[in-house]
Scaffold this active site. Sequence first.
Site, short mmCIF file in Angstrom:
data_model
loop_
_atom_site.label_atom_id
_atom_site.label_comp_id
_atom_site.label_asym_id
_atom_site.label_seq_id
_atom_site.Cartn_x
_atom_site.Cartn_y
_atom_site.Cartn_z
N TYR A 1 -19.19 -78.99 -37.32
CA TYR A 1 -17.85 -78.33 -37.11
C TYR A 1 -16.83 -79.51 -37.42
O TYR A 1 -15.61 -79.29 -37.39
CB TYR A 1 -17.70 -77.89 -35.81
CG TYR A 1 -18.59 -76.84 -35.38
CD1 TYR A 1 -19.15 -76.26 -36.43
CD2 TYR A 1 -18.83 -76.70 -33.85
CE1 TYR A 1 -20.22 -75.09 -35.72
CE2 TYR A 1 -19.84 -75.72 -33.81
CZ TYR A 1 -20.43 -74.83 -34.37
OH TYR A 1 -21.42 -74.05 -34.22
N LEU B 1 -17.21 -72.67 -23.87
CA LEU B 1 -16.27 -72.89 -24.97
C LEU B 1 -16.78 -73.29 -26.30
O LEU B 1 -17.29 -74.37 -26.42
CB LEU B 1 -15.05 -74.06 -24.67
CG LEU B 1 -14.08 -74.11 -25.62
CD1 LEU B 1 -12.76 -73.10 -25.47
CD2 LEU B 1 -13.25 -75.44 -25.54
N GLY B 2 -16.60 -72.21 -27.30
CA GLY B 2 -17.00 -72.44 -28.54
C GLY B 2 -16.00 -73.43 -29.38
O GLY B 2 -14.78 -73.42 -28.93
N ALA C 1 -22.94 -70.07 -18.03
CA ALA C 1 -23.35 -69.22 -18.93
C ALA C 1 -21.88 -69.14 -19.87
O ALA C 1 -22.19 -68.89 -21.02
CB ALA C 1 -23.53 -67.81 -18.34
N HIS D 1 -29.90 -76.34 -36.11
CA HIS D 1 -28.62 -75.37 -36.44
C HIS D 1 -28.83 -74.22 -37.14
O HIS D 1 -28.40 -73.33 -36.93
CB HIS D 1 -27.48 -76.22 -37.05
CG HIS D 1 -26.10 -75.65 -36.90
ND1 HIS D 1 -24.96 -76.32 -36.86
CD2 HIS D 1 -25.67 -74.28 -36.68
CE1 HIS D 1 -23.89 -75.51 -36.68
NE2 HIS D 1 -24.28 -74.37 -36.54
N LYS E 1 -25.43 -79.70 -32.26
CA LYS E 1 -26.65 -79.04 -33.14
C LYS E 1 -27.02 -80.17 -34.41
O LYS E 1 -26.00 -80.64 -34.82
CB LYS E 1 -26.07 -77.83 -33.99
CG LYS E 1 -25.62 -77.00 -32.60
CD LYS E 1 -25.37 -75.24 -33.11
CE LYS E 1 -24.31 -74.75 -31.91
NZ LYS E 1 -23.09 -75.14 -31.92
#
Length: 317
Positions: free
Chosen positions: A48, A17-18, A14, A110, A77
Amino acid sequence: MKNIIYRNNDAMSALGLGTWKSNPGEVYDAVLEAIKVGYRHIDCAMIYGNEKEIGKALQKAFSSGIVKREELWITSKLWCNSHGEANVMPALKSTLNNLQLDYLDLYLVHWPVALKPDVIFPEKGEDLLSLEERPIIKTWKGMEAMVSKGLTRHIGVCNFSIKKLKSLSAIAAIKPEMNQVEMHPFLQQSTLLEYCKKEGIYITAYSPLGSPDRSAQMKADNEPSLLENPVISAIAQKYGCSTAQILIAWALERGTSVIPKSVNAGRIKQNYEAESIQLDKEDMDQIAKLDRHFRYVNGKFWALPRSTYTVANLWDE
Ligand code: A2P
Protein backbone atom coordinates in the site's frame (compact mmCIF):
# COMPACT_ATOMS: atom_id res chain seq x y z
CA MET A 1 -17.23 -3.92 20.30
CA LYS A 2 -17.54 -7.19 18.35
CA ASN A 3 -14.42 -9.33 18.65
CA ILE A 4 -12.91 -12.26 16.80
CA ILE A 5 -11.36 -14.58 19.38
CA TYR A 6 -8.26 -16.45 18.22
CA ARG A 7 -7.18 -19.97 19.25
CA ASN A 8 -5.03 -18.60 22.08
CA ASN A 9 -7.86 -16.29 23.23
CA ASP A 10 -6.35 -13.13 21.72
CA ALA A 11 -9.18 -10.78 20.75
CA MET A 12 -9.23 -8.84 17.48
CA SER A 13 -11.81 -6.11 17.02
CA ALA A 14 -13.93 -7.35 14.09
CA LEU A 15 -14.28 -3.88 12.58
CA GLY A 16 -10.98 -2.45 11.38
CA LEU A 17 -9.77 0.46 9.30
CA GLY A 18 -8.66 -0.47 5.78
CA THR A 19 -5.65 1.45 4.41
CA TRP A 20 -5.41 0.19 0.82
CA LYS A 21 -5.60 3.31 -1.41
CA SER A 22 -5.10 5.66 1.56
CA ASN A 23 -2.37 7.89 0.25
CA PRO A 24 0.58 9.28 2.11
CA GLY A 25 -0.49 12.80 3.02
CA GLU A 26 -3.91 11.60 4.13
CA VAL A 27 -3.37 8.29 5.94
CA TYR A 28 -1.71 9.89 9.01
CA ASP A 29 -4.84 11.86 9.85
CA ALA A 30 -7.10 8.95 8.93
CA VAL A 31 -5.37 6.51 11.30
CA LEU A 32 -5.21 9.00 14.17
CA GLU A 33 -8.84 9.97 13.68
CA ALA A 34 -9.88 6.32 13.58
CA ILE A 35 -8.07 5.55 16.83
CA LYS A 36 -9.65 8.61 18.47
CA VAL A 37 -13.12 7.49 17.35
CA GLY A 38 -12.54 4.03 18.82
CA TYR A 39 -11.10 1.76 16.10
CA ARG A 40 -8.63 -0.71 17.59
CA HIS A 41 -7.76 -2.65 14.43
CA ILE A 42 -5.75 -1.23 11.52
CA ASP A 43 -5.20 -3.28 8.37
CA CYS A 44 -1.96 -2.51 6.53
CA ALA A 45 0.29 -3.97 3.83
CA MET A 46 3.74 -3.22 2.48
CA ILE A 47 2.36 -2.81 -1.05
CA TYR A 48 0.00 0.00 0.00
CA GLY A 49 3.10 2.22 0.14
CA ASN A 50 1.96 4.06 3.26
CA GLU A 51 3.31 2.07 6.21
CA LYS A 52 5.86 4.75 7.13
CA GLU A 53 3.17 7.34 7.56
CA ILE A 54 0.93 4.90 9.45
CA GLY A 55 3.92 4.27 11.76
CA LYS A 56 4.09 8.01 12.51
CA ALA A 57 0.37 8.09 13.33
CA LEU A 58 0.72 5.07 15.63
CA GLN A 59 3.66 6.69 17.42
CA LYS A 60 1.61 9.86 17.88
CA ALA A 61 -1.32 7.84 19.28
CA PHE A 62 1.00 6.05 21.75
CA SER A 63 2.98 9.13 22.81
CA SER A 64 -0.10 11.26 23.38
CA GLY A 65 -1.64 8.50 25.50
CA ILE A 66 -4.74 7.89 23.32
CA VAL A 67 -4.06 4.17 23.18
CA LYS A 68 -1.43 1.62 24.24
CA ARG A 69 0.27 -0.74 21.78
CA GLU A 70 -1.35 -3.77 23.41
CA GLU A 71 -4.82 -2.28 22.88
CA LEU A 72 -4.36 -2.14 19.11
CA TRP A 73 -4.52 -4.94 16.56
CA ILE A 74 -2.14 -4.32 13.67
CA THR A 75 -2.18 -6.52 10.58
CA SER A 76 0.25 -6.36 7.67
CA LYS A 77 1.04 -8.52 4.64
CA LEU A 78 4.01 -10.14 2.94
CA TRP A 79 4.31 -8.86 -0.63
CA CYS A 80 4.56 -11.29 -3.55
CA ASN A 81 8.25 -10.59 -4.25
CA SER A 82 9.16 -11.94 -0.80
CA HIS A 83 7.88 -15.51 -1.10
CA GLY A 84 10.43 -18.14 0.01
CA GLU A 85 11.42 -19.16 3.52
CA ALA A 86 14.47 -16.88 3.89
CA ASN A 87 12.73 -13.81 2.48
CA VAL A 88 9.99 -13.53 5.08
CA MET A 89 12.03 -12.16 7.97
CA PRO A 90 13.63 -9.28 6.04
CA ALA A 91 10.22 -8.32 4.65
CA LEU A 92 8.56 -8.41 8.05
CA LYS A 93 11.41 -6.50 9.67
CA SER A 94 11.14 -3.79 7.04
CA THR A 95 7.38 -3.51 7.68
CA LEU A 96 7.96 -3.37 11.46
CA ASN A 97 10.58 -0.70 10.94
CA ASN A 98 8.17 1.38 8.83
CA LEU A 99 5.32 0.92 11.28
CA GLN A 100 7.71 1.63 14.21
CA LEU A 101 6.52 -1.53 15.97
CA ASP A 102 8.26 -4.45 17.71
CA TYR A 103 5.66 -6.98 16.64
CA LEU A 104 2.54 -7.39 14.50
CA ASP A 105 -0.65 -8.98 15.71
CA LEU A 106 -1.24 -10.66 12.36
CA TYR A 107 0.98 -11.18 9.31
CA LEU A 108 -0.63 -12.45 6.12
CA VAL A 109 0.68 -13.86 2.84
CA HIS A 110 -0.84 -11.25 0.51
CA TRP A 111 -1.45 -13.45 -2.56
CA PRO A 112 -0.80 -17.06 -3.61
CA VAL A 113 1.30 -15.55 -6.39
CA ALA A 114 5.09 -15.08 -6.52
CA LEU A 115 7.08 -12.31 -8.18
CA LYS A 116 10.78 -12.11 -8.88
CA PRO A 117 12.53 -10.36 -5.96
CA ASP A 118 13.20 -7.13 -7.85
CA VAL A 119 9.66 -6.82 -9.22
CA ILE A 120 6.99 -4.90 -7.31
CA PHE A 121 4.21 -5.31 -9.85
CA PRO A 122 4.39 -7.50 -12.98
CA GLU A 123 4.33 -6.06 -16.46
CA LYS A 124 5.08 -9.31 -18.31
CA GLY A 125 4.89 -13.04 -17.63
CA GLU A 126 8.65 -13.25 -16.99
CA ASP A 127 8.21 -11.04 -13.90
CA LEU A 128 6.33 -13.84 -12.15
CA LEU A 129 7.61 -17.05 -10.56
CA SER A 130 5.47 -20.17 -10.54
CA LEU A 131 4.31 -21.81 -7.31
CA GLU A 132 6.55 -24.75 -8.25
CA GLU A 133 9.51 -22.36 -8.10
CA ARG A 134 8.24 -20.67 -4.91
CA PRO A 135 6.15 -23.28 -3.07
CA ILE A 136 3.71 -21.75 -0.56
CA ILE A 137 4.81 -24.23 2.11
CA LYS A 138 8.36 -22.82 2.04
CA THR A 139 7.03 -19.28 2.49
CA TRP A 140 4.79 -20.61 5.24
CA LYS A 141 7.75 -22.10 7.12
CA GLY A 142 9.22 -18.60 7.10
CA MET A 143 5.91 -17.22 8.41
CA GLU A 144 5.84 -19.84 11.21
CA ALA A 145 9.37 -18.87 12.22
CA MET A 146 8.18 -15.28 12.68
CA VAL A 147 5.69 -16.46 15.31
CA SER A 148 8.47 -18.36 17.16
CA LYS A 149 10.61 -15.23 17.07
CA GLY A 150 7.80 -13.10 18.48
CA LEU A 151 7.75 -10.78 15.46
CA THR A 152 4.08 -11.55 14.85
CA ARG A 153 1.47 -13.09 17.15
CA HIS A 154 -0.61 -14.73 14.41
CA ILE A 155 -0.22 -15.72 10.77
CA GLY A 156 -2.61 -16.21 7.91
CA VAL A 157 -3.21 -15.74 4.22
CA CYS A 158 -5.22 -13.65 1.77
CA ASN A 159 -7.00 -14.57 -1.43
CA PHE A 160 -6.81 -18.33 -0.76
CA SER A 161 -9.40 -20.75 -2.17
CA ILE A 162 -10.66 -23.74 -0.18
CA LYS A 163 -8.33 -25.93 -2.25
CA LYS A 164 -5.27 -23.85 -1.36
CA LEU A 165 -6.30 -23.61 2.31
CA LYS A 166 -6.68 -27.39 2.45
CA SER A 167 -3.30 -28.14 0.94
CA LEU A 168 -1.54 -25.62 3.19
CA SER A 169 -3.36 -26.72 6.37
CA ALA A 170 -2.50 -30.37 5.65
CA ILE A 171 1.24 -29.73 5.98
CA ALA A 172 1.50 -26.58 8.12
CA ALA A 173 2.83 -26.76 11.68
CA ILE A 174 0.74 -23.66 12.50
CA LYS A 175 -2.51 -23.77 10.53
CA PRO A 176 -3.48 -20.42 8.98
CA GLU A 177 -5.81 -18.55 11.33
CA MET A 178 -7.05 -15.92 8.89
CA ASN A 179 -8.02 -15.75 5.23
CA GLN A 180 -8.55 -12.18 4.06
CA VAL A 181 -10.69 -12.17 0.93
CA GLU A 182 -12.96 -9.88 -1.02
CA MET A 183 -16.44 -10.29 0.45
CA HIS A 184 -19.65 -8.25 0.13
CA PRO A 185 -23.26 -8.85 -0.96
CA PHE A 186 -22.24 -9.32 -4.63
CA LEU A 187 -19.53 -11.86 -3.65
CA GLN A 188 -20.87 -13.64 -0.60
CA GLN A 189 -18.65 -16.75 -0.84
CA SER A 190 -20.88 -18.73 1.51
CA THR A 191 -19.14 -22.05 0.79
CA LEU A 192 -15.73 -20.58 1.64
CA LEU A 193 -17.17 -18.93 4.77
CA GLU A 194 -18.72 -22.21 5.94
CA TYR A 195 -15.51 -24.14 5.27
CA CYS A 196 -13.44 -21.58 7.18
CA LYS A 197 -15.86 -21.57 10.13
CA LYS A 198 -15.63 -25.37 10.32
CA GLU A 199 -11.83 -25.29 10.19
CA GLY A 200 -11.33 -22.45 12.69
CA ILE A 201 -10.04 -20.05 10.04
CA TYR A 202 -11.41 -16.52 10.42
CA ILE A 203 -12.38 -14.37 7.47
CA THR A 204 -11.65 -10.69 6.97
CA ALA A 205 -13.80 -9.12 4.27
CA TYR A 206 -11.92 -6.66 2.07
CA SER A 207 -13.48 -4.18 -0.37
CA PRO A 208 -16.73 -4.32 1.66
CA LEU A 209 -18.00 -1.13 -0.03
CA GLY A 210 -16.92 -2.22 -3.52
CA SER A 211 -13.71 -0.15 -3.51
CA PRO A 212 -15.03 2.63 -5.77
CA ASP A 213 -11.67 4.43 -5.47
CA ARG A 214 -9.70 1.70 -7.31
CA SER A 215 -7.61 2.89 -10.24
CA ALA A 216 -9.28 2.99 -13.66
CA GLN A 217 -7.16 0.03 -14.90
CA MET A 218 -8.59 -2.14 -12.14
CA LYS A 219 -12.18 -1.35 -13.06
CA ALA A 220 -14.42 -3.16 -15.52
CA ASP A 221 -17.05 -1.40 -17.64
CA ASN A 222 -20.49 -1.20 -16.04
CA GLU A 223 -19.50 -2.44 -12.61
CA PRO A 224 -22.45 -2.82 -10.26
CA SER A 225 -22.47 -0.36 -7.35
CA LEU A 226 -22.92 -1.68 -3.82
CA LEU A 227 -23.26 1.78 -2.29
CA GLU A 228 -26.13 2.62 -4.67
CA ASN A 229 -27.86 -0.75 -4.75
CA PRO A 230 -31.66 -0.27 -4.31
CA VAL A 231 -32.07 -3.22 -1.92
CA ILE A 232 -29.26 -1.96 0.32
CA SER A 233 -30.67 1.60 0.04
CA ALA A 234 -34.14 0.45 1.15
CA ILE A 235 -32.67 -1.31 4.20
CA ALA A 236 -30.59 1.80 4.97
CA GLN A 237 -33.77 3.88 4.88
CA LYS A 238 -35.44 1.49 7.31
CA TYR A 239 -32.65 2.06 9.86
CA GLY A 240 -32.12 5.75 9.03
CA CYS A 241 -28.47 5.10 8.19
CA SER A 242 -26.19 5.00 5.13
CA THR A 243 -25.77 2.16 2.63
CA ALA A 244 -22.10 1.87 3.69
CA GLN A 245 -23.25 1.21 7.25
CA ILE A 246 -25.60 -1.57 6.09
CA LEU A 247 -22.76 -3.21 4.13
CA ILE A 248 -20.54 -3.13 7.24
CA ALA A 249 -23.32 -4.36 9.55
CA TRP A 250 -23.98 -7.24 7.10
CA ALA A 251 -20.34 -8.37 7.24
CA LEU A 252 -20.34 -8.24 11.06
CA GLU A 253 -23.64 -10.14 11.23
CA ARG A 254 -22.03 -12.97 9.23
CA GLY A 255 -19.26 -13.27 11.84
CA THR A 256 -16.50 -11.90 9.65
CA SER A 257 -14.04 -9.15 10.33
CA VAL A 258 -14.47 -6.20 7.96
CA ILE A 259 -12.09 -3.39 6.99
CA PRO A 260 -13.81 -0.46 5.23
CA LYS A 261 -11.28 2.09 3.99
CA SER A 262 -11.83 5.78 4.48
CA VAL A 263 -9.64 8.87 4.76
CA ASN A 264 -12.58 11.15 5.54
CA ALA A 265 -13.16 11.93 9.23
CA GLY A 266 -16.96 11.93 8.93
CA ARG A 267 -17.06 8.61 7.07
CA ILE A 268 -14.49 7.02 9.41
CA LYS A 269 -16.86 7.80 12.31
CA GLN A 270 -19.94 6.77 10.35
CA ASN A 271 -18.39 3.41 9.47
CA TYR A 272 -17.40 2.81 13.09
CA GLU A 273 -20.96 3.46 14.22
CA ALA A 274 -22.24 0.72 11.88
CA GLU A 275 -21.37 -1.73 14.62
CA SER A 276 -24.48 -0.73 16.56
CA ILE A 277 -26.84 -1.59 13.66
CA GLN A 278 -28.48 -4.98 14.15
CA LEU A 279 -29.84 -6.39 10.90
CA ASP A 280 -32.77 -8.80 11.19
CA LYS A 281 -33.45 -12.07 9.38
CA GLU A 282 -35.58 -10.37 6.73
CA ASP A 283 -32.74 -7.96 5.89
CA MET A 284 -30.23 -10.81 5.73
CA ASP A 285 -32.58 -12.87 3.50
CA GLN A 286 -33.02 -9.94 1.12
CA ILE A 287 -29.28 -9.29 0.94
CA ALA A 288 -28.60 -13.02 0.40
CA LYS A 289 -30.47 -12.73 -2.91
CA LEU A 290 -28.02 -10.09 -4.20
CA ASP A 291 -25.17 -12.61 -4.58
CA ARG A 292 -23.83 -12.65 -8.14
CA HIS A 293 -20.24 -13.85 -7.69
CA PHE A 294 -18.88 -10.50 -8.82
CA ARG A 295 -15.25 -9.66 -8.00
CA TYR A 296 -14.11 -6.05 -7.99
CA VAL A 297 -10.54 -7.34 -7.50
CA ASN A 298 -10.58 -10.12 -10.07
CA GLY A 299 -6.86 -10.92 -10.13
CA LYS A 300 -6.56 -10.50 -13.93
CA PHE A 301 -3.39 -8.47 -13.33
CA TRP A 302 -1.59 -11.73 -12.39
CA ALA A 303 -2.78 -13.71 -15.41
CA LEU A 304 -0.11 -12.51 -17.83
CA PRO A 305 0.86 -14.40 -21.01
CA ARG A 306 3.89 -16.68 -20.45
CA SER A 307 3.17 -16.94 -16.71
CA THR A 308 1.65 -20.00 -15.02
CA TYR A 309 -1.16 -17.94 -13.50
CA THR A 310 -4.69 -17.77 -14.85
CA VAL A 311 -7.81 -16.28 -13.29
CA ALA A 312 -9.17 -19.85 -13.08
CA ASN A 313 -6.18 -21.32 -11.23
CA LEU A 314 -5.88 -18.25 -8.99
CA TRP A 315 -9.36 -18.71 -7.53
CA ASP A 316 -9.63 -22.43 -8.29
CA GLU A 317 -13.03 -21.89 -9.89
P1 A2P B 1 -13.16 7.96 1.34
O1 A2P B 1 -11.85 7.38 1.69
O2 A2P B 1 -13.07 9.29 0.68
O3 A2P B 1 -14.13 7.96 2.51
P2 A2P B 1 -13.56 -0.19 0.26
O4 A2P B 1 -13.46 -0.17 1.75
O5 A2P B 1 -14.57 -1.18 -0.25
O6 A2P B 1 -12.22 -0.33 -0.43
O7 A2P B 1 -14.14 1.24 -0.20
C1 A2P B 1 -13.44 2.43 0.00
C2 A2P B 1 -14.10 3.55 -0.76
O8 A2P B 1 -15.39 3.84 -0.18
C3 A2P B 1 -13.35 4.85 -0.74
O9 A2P B 1 -13.56 5.51 -1.97
C4 A2P B 1 -13.99 5.62 0.40
O10 A2P B 1 -13.85 7.01 0.21
C5 A2P B 1 -15.43 5.20 0.25
N1 A2P B 1 -16.17 5.24 1.54
C6 A2P B 1 -15.72 4.85 2.75
N2 A2P B 1 -16.66 4.98 3.68
C7 A2P B 1 -17.75 5.46 3.03
C8 A2P B 1 -19.08 5.81 3.44
N3 A2P B 1 -19.46 5.68 4.71
N4 A2P B 1 -19.94 6.25 2.50
C9 A2P B 1 -19.56 6.38 1.20
N5 A2P B 1 -18.33 6.06 0.75
C10 A2P B 1 -17.43 5.60 1.65
